[in-house]
Design an enzyme around this catalytic site. Sequence first.
Site, PDB file in Angstrom:
ATOM      1  N   GLY A 150       0.836  -1.205   0.000  1.00  0.00           N
ATOM      2  CA  GLY A 150       0.000   0.000   0.000  1.00  0.00           C
ATOM      3  C   GLY A 150       0.865   1.247   0.000  1.00  0.00           C
ATOM      4  O   GLY A 150       1.912   1.272   0.649  1.00  0.00           O
ATOM      5  N   GLU A 196       5.526  -5.495   5.845  1.00  0.00           N
ATOM      6  CA  GLU A 196       5.873  -6.900   6.106  1.00  0.00           C
ATOM      7  C   GLU A 196       5.883  -7.774   4.846  1.00  0.00           C
ATOM      8  O   GLU A 196       6.720  -8.672   4.728  1.00  0.00           O
ATOM      9  CB  GLU A 196       4.906  -7.511   7.134  1.00  0.00           C
ATOM     10  CG  GLU A 196       3.453  -7.251   6.820  1.00  0.00           C
ATOM     11  CD  GLU A 196       2.497  -8.306   7.387  1.00  0.00           C
ATOM     12  OE1 GLU A 196       1.300  -8.024   7.411  1.00  0.00           O
ATOM     13  OE2 GLU A 196       2.948  -9.397   7.762  1.00  0.00           O
ATOM     14  N   ASP A 254       0.314   1.498   9.079  1.00  0.00           N
ATOM     15  CA  ASP A 254      -0.193   0.637  10.165  1.00  0.00           C
ATOM     16  C   ASP A 254       0.754   0.571  11.365  1.00  0.00           C
ATOM     17  O   ASP A 254       0.339   0.158  12.453  1.00  0.00           O
ATOM     18  CB  ASP A 254      -0.420  -0.791   9.644  1.00  0.00           C
ATOM     19  CG  ASP A 254      -1.360  -0.843   8.457  1.00  0.00           C
ATOM     20  OD1 ASP A 254      -2.152   0.109   8.298  1.00  0.00           O
ATOM     21  OD2 ASP A 254      -1.315  -1.823   7.690  1.00  0.00           O
ATOM     22  N   MET A 309      -8.008   2.759   9.514  1.00  0.00           N
ATOM     23  CA  MET A 309      -7.260   1.602   8.975  1.00  0.00           C
ATOM     24  C   MET A 309      -6.306   1.040  10.030  1.00  0.00           C
ATOM     25  O   MET A 309      -6.346   1.417  11.191  1.00  0.00           O
ATOM     26  CB  MET A 309      -6.500   2.018   7.723  1.00  0.00           C
ATOM     27  CG  MET A 309      -7.363   2.067   6.490  1.00  0.00           C
ATOM     28  SD  MET A 309      -6.335   2.407   5.034  1.00  0.00           S
ATOM     29  CE  MET A 309      -7.470   1.989   3.724  1.00  0.00           C
ATOM     30  N   GLY A 310      -5.434   0.155   9.592  1.00  0.00           N
ATOM     31  CA  GLY A 310      -4.434  -0.409  10.506  1.00  0.00           C
ATOM     32  C   GLY A 310      -4.313  -1.913  10.397  1.00  0.00           C
ATOM     33  O   GLY A 310      -3.504  -2.529  11.092  1.00  0.00           O
ATOM     34  N   ARG A 311      -5.193  -2.503   9.572  1.00  0.00           N
ATOM     35  CA  ARG A 311      -5.231  -3.956   9.384  1.00  0.00           C
ATOM     36  C   ARG A 311      -5.368  -4.676  10.728  1.00  0.00           C
ATOM     37  O   ARG A 311      -6.283  -4.377  11.454  1.00  0.00           O
ATOM     38  CB  ARG A 311      -3.989  -4.409   8.620  1.00  0.00           C
ATOM     39  CG  ARG A 311      -4.275  -5.685   7.876  1.00  0.00           C
ATOM     40  CD  ARG A 311      -3.244  -6.003   6.861  1.00  0.00           C
ATOM     41  NE  ARG A 311      -3.743  -5.831   5.528  1.00  0.00           N
ATOM     42  CZ  ARG A 311      -3.000  -5.714   4.459  1.00  0.00           C
ATOM     43  NH1 ARG A 311      -1.708  -5.708   4.565  1.00  0.00           N
ATOM     44  NH2 ARG A 311      -3.551  -5.615   3.286  1.00  0.00           N
ATOM     45  N   ARG A 316     -24.084   7.894  13.490  1.00  0.00           N
ATOM     46  CA  ARG A 316     -23.586   8.016  12.121  1.00  0.00           C
ATOM     47  C   ARG A 316     -22.185   7.416  12.023  1.00  0.00           C
ATOM     48  O   ARG A 316     -21.489   7.303  13.023  1.00  0.00           O
ATOM     49  CB  ARG A 316     -23.501   9.491  11.700  1.00  0.00           C
ATOM     50  CG  ARG A 316     -24.845  10.185  11.604  1.00  0.00           C
ATOM     51  CD  ARG A 316     -25.615   9.728  10.368  1.00  0.00           C
ATOM     52  NE  ARG A 316     -26.789  10.554  10.162  1.00  0.00           N
ATOM     53  CZ  ARG A 316     -27.992  10.328  10.682  1.00  0.00           C
ATOM     54  NH1 ARG A 316     -28.182   9.280  11.479  1.00  0.00           N
ATOM     55  NH2 ARG A 316     -28.994  11.133  10.417  1.00  0.00           N
ATOM     56  N   VAL A 366      -8.147   7.976   2.575  1.00  0.00           N
ATOM     57  CA  VAL A 366      -7.782   9.370   2.877  1.00  0.00           C
ATOM     58  C   VAL A 366      -6.571   9.375   3.814  1.00  0.00           C
ATOM     59  O   VAL A 366      -5.702  10.240   3.740  1.00  0.00           O
ATOM     60  CB  VAL A 366      -8.991  10.092   3.545  1.00  0.00           C
ATOM     61  CG1 VAL A 366      -8.582  11.428   4.134  1.00  0.00           C
ATOM     62  CG2 VAL A 366     -10.114  10.266   2.540  1.00  0.00           C
TER      63      VAL A 366
HETATM   64  O1  F6P Z   1      -1.367  -1.650   5.042  1.00  0.00           O
HETATM   65  C1  F6P Z   1      -1.908  -0.409   4.763  1.00  0.00           C
HETATM   66  C2  F6P Z   1      -3.389  -0.495   4.549  1.00  0.00           C
HETATM   67  O2  F6P Z   1      -3.870   0.813   4.291  1.00  0.00           O
HETATM   68  C3  F6P Z   1      -4.183  -1.150   5.664  1.00  0.00           C
HETATM   69  O3  F6P Z   1      -4.381  -0.307   6.758  1.00  0.00           O
HETATM   70  C4  F6P Z   1      -5.445  -1.531   4.933  1.00  0.00           C
HETATM   71  O4  F6P Z   1      -6.098  -2.625   5.546  1.00  0.00           O
HETATM   72  C5  F6P Z   1      -4.924  -1.917   3.573  1.00  0.00           C
HETATM   73  O5  F6P Z   1      -3.678  -1.285   3.413  1.00  0.00           O
HETATM   74  C6  F6P Z   1      -5.839  -1.516   2.434  1.00  0.00           C
HETATM   75  O6  F6P Z   1      -5.310  -2.006   1.264  1.00  0.00           O
HETATM   76  P1  F6P Z   1      -5.730  -1.551  -0.204  1.00  0.00           P
HETATM   77  O7  F6P Z   1      -5.040  -0.263  -0.488  1.00  0.00           O
HETATM   78  O8  F6P Z   1      -5.227  -2.670  -1.063  1.00  0.00           O
HETATM   79  O9  F6P Z   1      -7.210  -1.396  -0.211  1.00  0.00           O
END
Ligand code: F6P
Length: 345
Positions: free
Chosen positions: A10, A102, A127, A169-171, A269, A276
Site C-alpha cells: 500500500g 511486512e 499501520d 485503517m491499521g489492518r 452516524r 484518505v
Molecule cells: O497496510 C496499509 C493499509 O492501508 C491497511 O491499513 C489496509 O487494511 C490496507 O492497506 C488496504 O489495502 P488496499 O489499499 O489494497 O485497499
Amino acid sequence: MRIGILTGGGDCPGLNAVIRAITRKGLQEGDNILGILHGWKGMITGQHEELTQRSVSGLIHRGGTILHTSRTNPFKEEGGGEKVIATFKRLGLDALIAIGGEDTLGVAHRLYKEYDMPVVGVPKTIDNDLSGTDVTFGFDTAVSIATEAIDRLHTTAESHDRVMVVEVMGRHAGWIAVHSGMAGGADVILIPEKPFDLDEVSEAIRSRHARGKSFSIVVVAEGAKLDHKNIEGLVKQTEDLDEFGHVRLGGIGHFLANAIEERTGFETRVTVLGHVQRGGSPTAHDRILATLFGIRAHDLVRMGRFGKMSAIVNGRIGEVTLQEAIKELKTVDMELFKMAAIFSG
Ligand code: F6P
C-alpha cells in the site's frame, strides 16, 4: 554502484521522500540509481526508469510514490524468485533497496536468504505494525489525518447530539486507532488486540449520556473483532485474498453504528476514513523520518550490509535484520491501551 529502488504494498506518505533521499545521496557519491516501477512486479517485467537529480526534485512533500506500487508477490508465480534475479542481472544492479511493509520486506528477506540477493529494506506502513523499528514512516501522517477528522466530527456530533463512529485503517493492529483516539479525545476506542463486547460498548455510551453528555465519539480499527459472545470474527469487504493472503477489511464501523443505535436508541452516524489516511502530503515528522531511513539504507548498501533494514531503535536511527523486522506483527502495547482507556466513557 548501480542501485535499484522499489516501493511495494500500500502506498504511504513519505515514500517519495525516501526515494529522494536515496537518489540525492547516491548521486552525490557517484552511484547510478534506478527506479523499479510497480513494486516487485517491476522486478519481473524489468520496467524501470533512471532517477536523476531532476526527477527527484520537488518530491519531499509529495504523497504517493513516483515509482508506483503493487501488491505483487513474485513467489506466487512459478520460478518467480529466479525471474527477479534474472531482472536484477539484466539491469546490471549491484544492490536493491525495497521500501515496504511486512509483505514487501518478507519477499526481500527470502531473496536475500534463498538467492543471496544484495538487498536492503526501508520500513514503510501507515499501520506501524513492523517489528524491529520503534516506528514506520507514514504512521504519523495517518494519525494526524485521523485526529483532524475526529476533531471535526466532535463539533458536528455535539451539534446534533449524535454518536459518531469513525472507522480507521491499521489492518490487524490498532496503532492508528489508539493514537488518533487518544489525540482526538475519543470516548470509546476499539482495536483488534482486544475483542469487544457490544453490550459493554453500548453501556459505556449510555452511562456517558446519563452523566449529561449529549454525544459520543467511537474510534474503531478496521480489524477490531467482536468477542465470542457476539458474532466471532472480522468484518471483511470481500472473501478474496490478495497475493500475500490478506483479507480486505472494512465495514466494522457500519455494523457497530447499527448495533449502538439499536441498543441505545441514540442517533448514530459512521465515517469510514479509508484511503484518505494514506493520501496527500506527509507530516514534517514523516518527511524527516523517511529522509533518515533513506540515507541509512544507502549507507547500508555502501557498507555491503545486506539483509538489513534501516530502523529507529530506541529513538535513534539504526538498523536491524530483515528477519527481525518481519518475525511477527508489532501489535499495540497494552499498557498504552490501558492509558487510553482512562479517558473512555
Ligand atoms: O497496510 C496499509 C493499509 O492501508 C491497511 O491499513 C489496509 O487494511 C490496507 O492497506 C488496504 O489495502 P488496499 O489499499 O489494497 O485497499
